[in-house]
Design a protein around this motif. Structure first.
Motif, PDB file in Angstrom:
ATOM      1  N   TRP A 293       0.837  -1.206   0.000  1.00 33.27           N
ATOM      2  CA  TRP A 293       0.000   0.000   0.000  1.00 33.27           C
ATOM      3  C   TRP A 293       0.872   1.258   0.000  1.00 33.27           C
ATOM      4  O   TRP A 293       0.637   2.184  -0.771  1.00 33.27           O
ATOM      5  CB  TRP A 293      -0.925  -0.012   1.221  1.00 33.27           C
ATOM      6  CG  TRP A 293      -1.778   1.210   1.335  1.00 33.27           C
ATOM      7  CD1 TRP A 293      -1.477   2.363   2.018  1.00 33.27           C
ATOM      8  CD2 TRP A 293      -3.059   1.424   0.755  1.00 33.27           C
ATOM      9  NE1 TRP A 293      -2.499   3.274   1.894  1.00 33.27           N
ATOM     10  CE2 TRP A 293      -3.480   2.721   1.127  1.00 33.27           C
ATOM     11  CE3 TRP A 293      -3.908   0.651  -0.036  1.00 33.27           C
ATOM     12  CZ2 TRP A 293      -4.703   3.254   0.731  1.00 33.27           C
ATOM     13  CZ3 TRP A 293      -5.125   1.183  -0.426  1.00 33.27           C
ATOM     14  CH2 TRP A 293      -5.515   2.472  -0.051  1.00 33.27           C
ATOM     15  N   ALA A 294       1.897   1.286   0.850  1.00 31.56           N
ATOM     16  CA  ALA A 294       2.780   2.457   0.939  1.00 31.56           C
ATOM     17  C   ALA A 294       3.480   2.716  -0.391  1.00 31.56           C
ATOM     18  O   ALA A 294       3.615   3.870  -0.824  1.00 31.56           O
ATOM     19  CB  ALA A 294       3.805   2.259   2.058  1.00 31.56           C
ATOM     20  N   ALA A 295       3.900   1.651  -1.070  1.00 26.94           N
ATOM     21  CA  ALA A 295       4.553   1.806  -2.381  1.00 26.94           C
ATOM     22  C   ALA A 295       3.575   2.360  -3.413  1.00 26.94           C
ATOM     23  O   ALA A 295       3.934   3.212  -4.234  1.00 26.94           O
ATOM     24  CB  ALA A 295       5.138   0.468  -2.844  1.00 26.94           C
ATOM     25  N   ALA A 296       2.327   1.893  -3.386  1.00 28.71           N
ATOM     26  CA  ALA A 296       1.323   2.389  -4.328  1.00 28.71           C
ATOM     27  C   ALA A 296       1.034   3.868  -4.085  1.00 28.71           C
ATOM     28  O   ALA A 296       0.962   4.664  -5.028  1.00 28.71           O
ATOM     29  CB  ALA A 296       0.041   1.562  -4.209  1.00 28.71           C
ATOM     30  N   ILE A 297       0.880   4.255  -2.833  1.00 25.11           N
ATOM     31  CA  ILE A 297       0.608   5.662  -2.497  1.00 25.11           C
ATOM     32  C   ILE A 297       1.789   6.543  -2.896  1.00 25.11           C
ATOM     33  O   ILE A 297       1.610   7.632  -3.465  1.00 25.11           O
ATOM     34  CB  ILE A 297       0.286   5.812  -0.992  1.00 25.11           C
ATOM     35  CG1 ILE A 297      -1.030   5.086  -0.658  1.00 25.11           C
ATOM     36  CG2 ILE A 297       0.245   7.271  -0.574  1.00 25.11           C
ATOM     37  CD1 ILE A 297      -2.276   5.656  -1.312  1.00 25.11           C
ATOM     38  N   ALA A 298       3.018   6.077  -2.656  1.00 23.03           N
ATOM     39  CA  ALA A 298       4.209   6.851  -3.035  1.00 23.03           C
ATOM     40  C   ALA A 298       4.265   7.048  -4.545  1.00 23.03           C
ATOM     41  O   ALA A 298       4.566   8.154  -5.024  1.00 23.03           O
ATOM     42  CB  ALA A 298       5.476   6.155  -2.531  1.00 23.03           C
ATOM     43  N   ALA A 299       3.973   5.993  -5.314  1.00 19.15           N
ATOM     44  CA  ALA A 299       3.982   6.106  -6.777  1.00 19.15           C
ATOM     45  C   ALA A 299       2.890   7.054  -7.262  1.00 19.15           C
ATOM     46  O   ALA A 299       3.081   7.789  -8.235  1.00 19.15           O
ATOM     47  CB  ALA A 299       3.822   4.717  -7.411  1.00 19.15           C
ATOM     48  N   MET A 300       1.753   7.075  -6.577  1.00 17.66           N
ATOM     49  CA  MET A 300       0.689   8.014  -6.937  1.00 17.66           C
ATOM     50  C   MET A 300       1.141   9.451  -6.694  1.00 17.66           C
ATOM     51  O   MET A 300       0.924  10.332  -7.526  1.00 17.66           O
ATOM     52  CB  MET A 300      -0.593   7.706  -6.156  1.00 17.66           C
ATOM     53  CG  MET A 300      -1.310   6.461  -6.636  1.00 17.66           C
ATOM     54  SD  MET A 300      -2.842   6.112  -5.726  1.00 17.66           S
ATOM     55  CE  MET A 300      -3.926   7.409  -6.347  1.00 17.66           C
TER      56      MET A 300
END
Length: 195
Positions: free
Chosen positions: A53-60
């Motif tokens: 989840w943290a990786a997805a939010i960072a990429a967003m």
């Protein structure tokens, strides 16, 4: 090409960009079918969810990805996730991927509805190429991508490493802006059959 971060919706599915409010519901939806996660590049199942989840939010936040929760309109439940990612505005291309659906949401209207909205969003934003890749050992995923009408561009050998450490060959597909009218018509016909 500018991909607006917003919800996408049709009569079957609502795609909701990730927000902190949705985190627990997305986590619950993805915490199933551990064997399906075994071939993925990253796992979002169980203890792996928070880092995923943290990786997805960072990429967003960096503008490289729009991650969506997939909400089934009939039940109101989140049944999976999908993304527009590897967003390259200068080249007017992106990928569709990081897709996972709960077992009961597979094989029906959810995937074609999601693909119709994601492809429409990308091409409406000015994309000239949308890529879809999958593990070369996943024939069901490859069949679903071919059914969309995507161009089969072959195998990228030793392309990625899964979270389990297996060196993965990747089957690569693409839909070009020239292909989109035909692909769109086919998807619309498929979706009409669910009415």
């Amino acid at each position: 090409m500018t991909l607006e971060v917003r919800s996408l919706e049709d009569r079957f599915v609502r795609l909701e960009p990730f927000t902190d409010d949705a985190k627990s519901e997305v986590g619950a939806a993805l915490n199933c079918d551990p064997a399906a996660w075994d071939i993925m590049v990253a796992s979002a199942c169980g203890d792996h969810f928070d880092a995923w989840w943290a990786a997805a939010i960072a990429a967003m936040r960096q503008g490289h990805r729009v991650a969506y929760a997939v909400r089934d309109q009939a039940s109101g439940r989140i049944v999976g996730t999908t993304s527009l990612y590897e967003i390259k505005p200068d080249y007017r291309r992106c990928e569709i991927g990081s897709t996972f659906y709960r077992p009961e949401a597979r094989g029906g209207v959810i995937n074609p509805a999601c693909k119709r909205m994601l492809l429409g969003h990308a091409f409406d934003a000015g994309a000239v190429r949308v890529e879809i890749i999958t593990d070369a050992i996943n024939p069901a995923s490859q069949a679903a991508i071919r059914k969309l009408g995507a161009r089969d561009e072959g195998i990228l050998h030793k392309h990625k490493i899964t979270w389990r450490g297996r060196i993965r060959d990747t089957a690569q597909f693409a839909i070009l802006d020239d292909d989109w009218p035909h692909v769109r018509a086919n998807l619309d016909a498929r979706l009409a059959s669910f009415d």
